[in-house]
Design a protein around this motif. Structure first.
Motif, PDB file in Angstrom:
ATOM      1  N   ILE A 282      -9.837   7.231  -0.509  1.00  0.00           N
ATOM      2  CA  ILE A 282      -8.697   6.466   0.006  1.00  0.00           C
ATOM      3  C   ILE A 282      -9.145   5.139   0.615  1.00  0.00           C
ATOM      4  CG2 ILE A 282      -8.620   7.816   2.183  1.00  0.00           C
ATOM      5  CD1 ILE A 282      -5.355   7.054   1.251  1.00  0.00           C
ATOM      6  N   ASP A 283     -10.327   5.139   1.244  1.00  0.00           N
ATOM      7  CA  ASP A 283     -10.816   3.880   1.808  1.00  0.00           C
ATOM      8  C   ASP A 283     -11.122   2.876   0.697  1.00  0.00           C
ATOM      9  OD1 ASP A 283     -10.507   4.714   4.365  1.00  0.00           O
ATOM     10  OD2 ASP A 283     -12.617   5.307   4.656  1.00  0.00           O
ATOM     11  N   HIS A 286      -7.912   1.565  -0.489  1.00  0.00           N
ATOM     12  CA  HIS A 286      -7.443   0.618   0.523  1.00  0.00           C
ATOM     13  C   HIS A 286      -8.101  -0.756   0.310  1.00  0.00           C
ATOM     14  CE1 HIS A 286      -6.442  -0.139   5.010  1.00  0.00           C
ATOM     15  NE2 HIS A 286      -6.883  -1.260   4.490  1.00  0.00           N
ATOM     16  N   ASP A 287      -9.430  -0.756   0.130  1.00  0.00           N
ATOM     17  CA  ASP A 287     -10.164  -2.021  -0.072  1.00  0.00           C
ATOM     18  C   ASP A 287      -9.669  -2.769  -1.305  1.00  0.00           C
ATOM     19  OD1 ASP A 287     -11.643  -1.459   2.117  1.00  0.00           O
ATOM     20  OD2 ASP A 287     -13.443  -0.787   1.029  1.00  0.00           O
ATOM     21  N   ALA A 290      -6.197  -4.268  -0.784  1.00  0.00           N
ATOM     22  CA  ALA A 290      -6.186  -5.373   0.193  1.00  0.00           C
ATOM     23  C   ALA A 290      -6.589  -6.702  -0.459  1.00  0.00           C
ATOM     24  CB  ALA A 290      -7.136  -5.041   1.343  1.00  0.00           C
ATOM     25  N   GLU A 313       0.098   8.021   3.396  1.00  0.00           N
ATOM     26  CA  GLU A 313      -1.085   7.460   4.038  1.00  0.00           C
ATOM     27  C   GLU A 313      -1.140   5.930   3.852  1.00  0.00           C
ATOM     28  OE1 GLU A 313      -3.064   8.547   6.199  1.00  0.00           O
ATOM     29  OE2 GLU A 313      -4.632   7.002   6.138  1.00  0.00           O
ATOM     30  N   LEU A 314      -0.814   5.473   2.640  1.00  0.00           N
ATOM     31  CA  LEU A 314      -0.846   4.022   2.402  1.00  0.00           C
ATOM     32  C   LEU A 314       0.202   3.313   3.254  1.00  0.00           C
ATOM     33  CD1 LEU A 314      -1.375   3.782  -1.475  1.00  0.00           C
ATOM     34  CD2 LEU A 314      -3.070   3.372   0.316  1.00  0.00           C
ATOM     35  N   ARG A 317      -0.961   2.976   6.658  1.00  0.00           N
ATOM     36  CA  ARG A 317      -1.967   1.922   6.792  1.00  0.00           C
ATOM     37  C   ARG A 317      -1.372   0.523   6.617  1.00  0.00           C
ATOM     38  NH1 ARG A 317      -7.705   3.685   4.489  1.00  0.00           N
ATOM     39  NH2 ARG A 317      -7.753   5.845   5.161  1.00  0.00           N
ATOM     40  N   PHE A 319       0.604  -0.646   3.943  1.00  0.00           N
ATOM     41  CA  PHE A 319       0.896  -1.155   2.589  1.00  0.00           C
ATOM     42  C   PHE A 319       2.368  -0.930   2.269  1.00  0.00           C
ATOM     43  CE2 PHE A 319      -3.675  -0.339   2.312  1.00  0.00           C
ATOM     44  CZ  PHE A 319      -4.106  -1.547   1.760  1.00  0.00           C
TER      45      PHE A 319
END
Ligand code: AMP
Length: 399
Positions: A282-283, A286-287, A290, A313-314, A317, A319
């Protein structure tokens, strides 16, 4: 960026017993696409030449009424796609057609244009179009409305999640076109609101999907209710054993029109993403999200539950993301889809079935968060980007 350009030779040498069948299939898909691109680079244009859009000819080459031609040009279509070049004349002369083509090839217009023309010439003609998912049925209906604008052609959309009473009312008006999904069509037949014996023109769209979803018995039942003398058009990305079972009882002396799968994927840069030890998936996602170029991203997962969890989760964070999957009702799915189409959200997360046949413009990236279950699913998924000769990127997480 922590992505790897995929090198097939290298990967195959490194193949170990841990690799799942899906990984192997993924590699085959990527290799087959790269072969097409390579053969083009080396001037071996012949194999793919026939697949490209025919820029020389326009829709005038077909024997269509001026009003239909006008609607086509109003829609902005200048030249027919290969599947249209093969299908339209065959339908005009009354042949049955087997169209082997995916979404993105212009297959919807390939059957709609000649059928709209047929109905415009004779308002007693009735057409039934069966599609596997609600979203696809909605898209076909929208496209039909643009091709039949101002022509006095009526249509009804029969899908679940919408008022059945309203659909019963629409059917009472004897619409020329009836577009629907198997579940709702069956309900309406059983309620004696829909009689398939009046439909002398029938389209089965994405037949392979219907079989995958488990509609094979329903489809056979529908075929048993259709008039024996009819024009039958059958579209499917692939023709496997079960699909063939339907096909045999459906078409008569058909013309086969086919567009190779590679055509859809040659504009797509395909890459794989491997995680570093200890790095979380997931990280990494995420990267990626972004980054500026990830403007309109479709993320695929295997289960409804997994996709919903990832979406939550997104969103947590920060999104702009929404999901479509089987646990969402029709309104929620359509709302998420519209937000994505209108660029109100950056990320749409989907399961394979929910996303089937979706036609969304300008998807910049497809991310396979979970590996697709089959080669076919992989091609379907990545075909959501790189459409209409635009460049797209498909990234696949390999664990
Ligand atoms: P389909 O394969 O039917 O899902 O169509 C894919 C996309 O191509 C849709 O957005 C169509 O509106 C578009 N399209 C279909 N035929 C043509 C054409 N001849 N020229 C330009 N765009 C087309």
């Amino acid at each position: 960026m922590l992505r790897q350009r995929f090198n097939p030779q290298k990967k195959f040498r490194r193949k170990t017993v841990q690799k799942s069948l899906a990984t192997h299939e993924l590699m085959q898909a990527i290799r087959s696409v790269e072969r097409v691109v390579d053969s083009k680079k080396h001037g071996e244009e012949k194999a793919v030449e026939d697949q490209s859009f025919n820029r020389q000819s326009s829709f005038d080459i077909f024997d269509l009424t001026p009003q239909v031609l006008e609607n086509i040009s109003y829609k902005g279509y200048e030249s027919p796609t290969p599947i249209q070049i093969q299908t339209i004349p065959a339908v005009i002369i009354g042949k049955d057609v087997i169209g082997i083509a995916n979404t993105g090839t212009g297959k919807t217009a390939a059957f709609l244009i000649p059928l709209v023309d047929k109905v415009f010439r004779n308002k007693f003609e009735r057409v039934l179009i069966v599609a596997p998912t609600r979203e696809l049925a909605v898209q076909i209906h929208e496209e039909l409305r643009s091709f039949s604008k101002g022509l006095g052609i009526h249509s009804a959309l029969l899908i679940g999640g919408m008022s059945i009473n309203r659909q019963i009312g629409e059917l009472k008006l004897n619409p020329n076109f009836v577009i629907g999904t198997p579940g709702r069509i069956k309900d309406l037949i059983q309620q004696r609101s829909l009689f398939l014996s009046v439909f002398k023109n029938v389209v089965l769209d994405e037949a392979d999907r219907m079989v995958d979803i488990g509609f094979i018995q329903d489809i056979k039942y529908f075929i048993s209710l259709l008039p024996p003398v009819r024009q039958s058009l059958f579209f499917s990305a692939t023709i496997s054993g079960k699909v063939n079972e339907i096909l045999q009882g459906f078409v008569r002396n058909p013309v086969t029109a086919s567009v190779k799968q590679q055509e859809m994927v040659e504009n797509i840069e395909q890459e794989i993403i491997t995680l570093k030890p200890g790095e979380s998936k997931i990280d990494r996602l995420h990267d990626l999200l972004a980054q500026d170029e990830f403007k309109k991203v479709l993320v695929f997962g295997r289960t409804k539950w997994g996709i919903q969890k990832l979406t939550n989760e997104l969103v947590r964070r920060g999104f702009r993301a929404a999901a479509i999957h089987g646990n969402k009702n029709q309104n929620q799915r359509q709302k998420a889809l519209n937000m994505f189409k209108n660029d109100e959200i950056q990320v749409l997360l989907a399961t394979d079935v929910a996303s089937r046949g979706l036609d969304i413009e300008d998807v910049t990236h497809v991310i396979n968060y979970d590996m697709p279950a089959s080669l076919e699913d992989y091609i379907h998924r990545i075909g959501r980007t790189g459409r209409a000769n635009k460049k797209g990127v498909a990234l696949t997480f390999v664990s």
